[in-house]
Each structure stands twice: as C-alpha cells, then as structure tokens.
Motif scaffolding. Structure first.
Motif, PDB file in Angstrom:
ATOM      1  N   GLY A 222      48.900  39.021  34.629  1.00 31.42           N
ATOM      2  CA  GLY A 222      47.983  39.166  35.751  1.00 31.42           C
ATOM      3  C   GLY A 222      48.313  40.339  36.643  1.00 31.42           C
ATOM      4  O   GLY A 222      47.825  40.413  37.760  1.00 31.42           O
TER       5      GLY A 222
ATOM      6  N   VAL B 210      43.444  40.628  42.232  1.00 27.29           N
ATOM      7  CA  VAL B 210      43.305  39.682  41.133  1.00 27.29           C
ATOM      8  C   VAL B 210      42.205  38.705  41.516  1.00 27.29           C
ATOM      9  O   VAL B 210      42.320  37.971  42.493  1.00 27.29           O
ATOM     10  CB  VAL B 210      44.624  38.935  40.855  1.00 27.29           C
ATOM     11  CG1 VAL B 210      44.413  37.886  39.770  1.00 27.29           C
ATOM     12  CG2 VAL B 210      45.711  39.911  40.440  1.00 27.29           C
TER      13      VAL B 210
ATOM     14  N   THR C  63      40.231  35.493  41.123  1.00 20.97           N
ATOM     15  CA  THR C  63      40.332  34.145  40.577  1.00 20.97           C
ATOM     16  C   THR C  63      39.231  33.279  41.178  1.00 20.97           C
ATOM     17  O   THR C  63      38.608  33.645  42.174  1.00 20.97           O
ATOM     18  CB  THR C  63      41.701  33.521  40.875  1.00 20.97           C
ATOM     19  OG1 THR C  63      41.928  33.524  42.291  1.00 20.97           O
ATOM     20  CG2 THR C  63      42.822  34.302  40.192  1.00 20.97           C
TER      21      THR C  63
ATOM     22  N   ARG D 189      46.035  33.436  34.521  1.00 24.87           N
ATOM     23  CA  ARG D 189      46.104  34.895  34.482  1.00 24.87           C
ATOM     24  C   ARG D 189      46.296  35.467  33.079  1.00 24.87           C
ATOM     25  O   ARG D 189      46.865  36.536  32.907  1.00 24.87           O
ATOM     26  CB  ARG D 189      47.204  35.414  35.421  1.00 24.87           C
ATOM     27  CG  ARG D 189      46.975  34.992  36.858  1.00 24.87           C
ATOM     28  CD  ARG D 189      47.845  35.747  37.835  1.00 24.87           C
ATOM     29  NE  ARG D 189      47.528  35.374  39.207  1.00 24.87           N
ATOM     30  CZ  ARG D 189      47.938  36.052  40.274  1.00 24.87           C
ATOM     31  NH1 ARG D 189      48.673  37.141  40.115  1.00 24.87           N
ATOM     32  NH2 ARG D 189      47.613  35.656  41.484  1.00 24.87           N
TER      33      ARG D 189
ATOM     34  N   ASN E  20      39.815  42.014  36.039  1.00 27.26           N
ATOM     35  CA  ASN E  20      41.256  41.877  36.212  1.00 27.26           C
ATOM     36  C   ASN E  20      42.042  42.700  35.204  1.00 27.26           C
ATOM     37  O   ASN E  20      43.231  42.961  35.402  1.00 27.26           O
ATOM     38  CB  ASN E  20      41.657  40.402  36.105  1.00 27.26           C
ATOM     39  CG  ASN E  20      41.223  39.605  37.323  1.00 27.26           C
ATOM     40  OD1 ASN E  20      41.126  40.136  38.424  1.00 27.26           O
ATOM     41  ND2 ASN E  20      40.955  38.317  37.133  1.00 27.26           N
TER      42      ASN E  20
END
Length: 260
Positions: free
Chosen positions: A29, A45, A47, A79, A114
């Motif tokens: 990640g 990142v 999410t 991740r 990502n």
C-alpha cells in the motif's frame, strides 16, 4: 566446529536475503521511490469507509450488492491493490447485476489509483458513474463517496481540472470533511496552483500547526496607575513602582499596594 559455524552464517545470510516484499510490492500500500512516473515517496491511499456494504437507511439491501461492498472494503483495507483491481475487474465484467458491477468498478478504480494508474482509475470511475443509479439506495452514499474520492484524486493527478472540480462538487453534496479529499488531490496534482482549493491546505504553517506561545509583555505602570500587581508578576526595573513599592509577600497571599 569451523564447518558448523560457516553453515550457520550461510543460513543466516540466506534468511536475510529472503526477507522483504514480493517483486511487485503488492500488499504494502505504499508508493516507494521506484513508483512509475514519479519521484515522490508519499501518496494518498484511498480506502473505503467502514459503512461500505452496510445499509444507511431502512430496509435490507440486496445481499449480493452488499457482499461486493464488504469485499471491496476488506480488500482495500488489506492494501493488496493489484489483487483488488484484478478480482473486482472480474466481478465488473461477470454475470452479476448492474448494481454489483457498478460497486465492483468503483472498487477497481480505487485500487488502480492506489497503484498510481490514475488515467486508468479515472476512466474506470467514469464508467462506474454511468451505472451508479443501479446501486441500491441504502448502499449508494458510501459507494458514491468512494467513487468521487477516486475520481477527484485521479483527475487532479492527470491534470483534468474540470473533472476534478466536478468530482469535488459531488463530494460536497455528499457531505463530510472535504478537506481530507482536498489534501489527497493536492498531494498528487502536478500543479497544485491549478486547483484553487489547494490554497487552503498549502498555506503558512501558522494556520495548520499549533499556535505560537506568546510571552507576556510587562506593562510599566504610570503615576496614575494604582492597580494591584498579580502574585508572581515582576515589575519592570526602573519603573516608579520600584521606588514606592515593597517586594510582594508571596507567603501571605496577594501583595497590597503601598500607600503613597
């Protein structure tokens, strides 16, 4: 003994060389220095919120749609973005309902972003937006939040300022702390100055950090100033109070003013 020691040292070196991430870096990640197309070592990142896959109102959402949302949230949280993009891409092109496919495309887009595949992420997000109406109403708010977060960051990264502003407008309609999204977008934008909102997160440190501690400025009392000095406060040297006032009695409470 010598041969045994050599064998132990050799085994230790092999164990050390075997540690670390896989060749593709999946599961970490993180965008390291070798991230394609950039020399940056930090990136946002994306999410899913904890509510993805859960109904936000009354009624039970379709179980298949809810399961895709839960799987998306779990996989993004782990991740492993490469696997997430692959599996969600399979769901999006599979034989499920249009709602399931739309949720899967949103998740696939987030995983691509990502991995810094921003152009691919934006394209997939735009495809998902076309079918977002097929997502059950009770699940839609969280799906839209992930969708437009991904679209906003990806559009900012590829320099599509118009698409970025459209996505930001939708995020504002959804509600929540949009500053989080703005920080992410400004982090990857090639020219943050092209996004007016970046000025709110790139201002001087005094607006975002802890306020500076101010030292008290001593006030020199004038002849007409008869106020009582607080306990522990020092009267500046050379003031009229030095000639007429006794040192404060710190053991018996507040000092009393001296009669002139």
């Amino acid at each position: 003994m010598d041969r045994a020691l050599v064998a132990v040292l050799a085994a230790s070196m092999l164990a050390m060389n075997g540690c670390g991430n896989g060749e593709d870096g999946s599961g970490s990640g993180r965008a390291g220095p070798s991230a394609p197309g950039t020399g940056r070592t930090a990136q946002p990142v994306i999410t899913a919120n904890s509510g993805l896959g859960r109904a936000t109102g009354r009624g039970d959402p379709p179980k298949a749609q809810a399961q895709v949302g839960v799987d998306c949230r779990t996989m993004l949280g782990n991740r492993d973005f490469k696997t997430t993009a692959e599996k969600m891409g399979q769901v999006a092109s599979g034989g499920g309902s249009e709602g399931e496919k739309a949720i899967a495309r949103v998740c696939e887009a987030a995983a691509k972003a990502n991995m810094r595949n921003f152009s691919g992420a934006l394209e997939t997000a735009q495809e998902a937006e076309e079918d977002i109406g097929a997502v059950d109403r009770s699940l839609r708010p969280e799906v839209e939040a992930l969708l437009y977060h991904t679209a906003y960051v990806s559009a900012a990264a590829v320099g599509d300022d118009s698409a970025a502003q459209e996505a930001l407008a939708r995020l504002k309609q959804i509600g929540g702390d949009v500053n989080v999204y703005i920080e992410d977008a400004c982090m990857v934008a090639p020219d943050p100055a092209a996004l007016p909102e970046c000025a709110t997160v790139t201002s001087s440190p005094t607006t975002t950090g802890s306020p500076p501690v101010e030292s008290p400025t001593p006030v020199t009392p004038g002849p007409e100033d008869s106020r009582t000095e607080p306990e522990g406060e020092t009267t500046p040297t050379g003031s009229p109070a030095d000639e007429t006032s006794e040192p404060p009695d710190t053991e018996n409470g507040d000092p009393q003013p001296t009669e002139s």
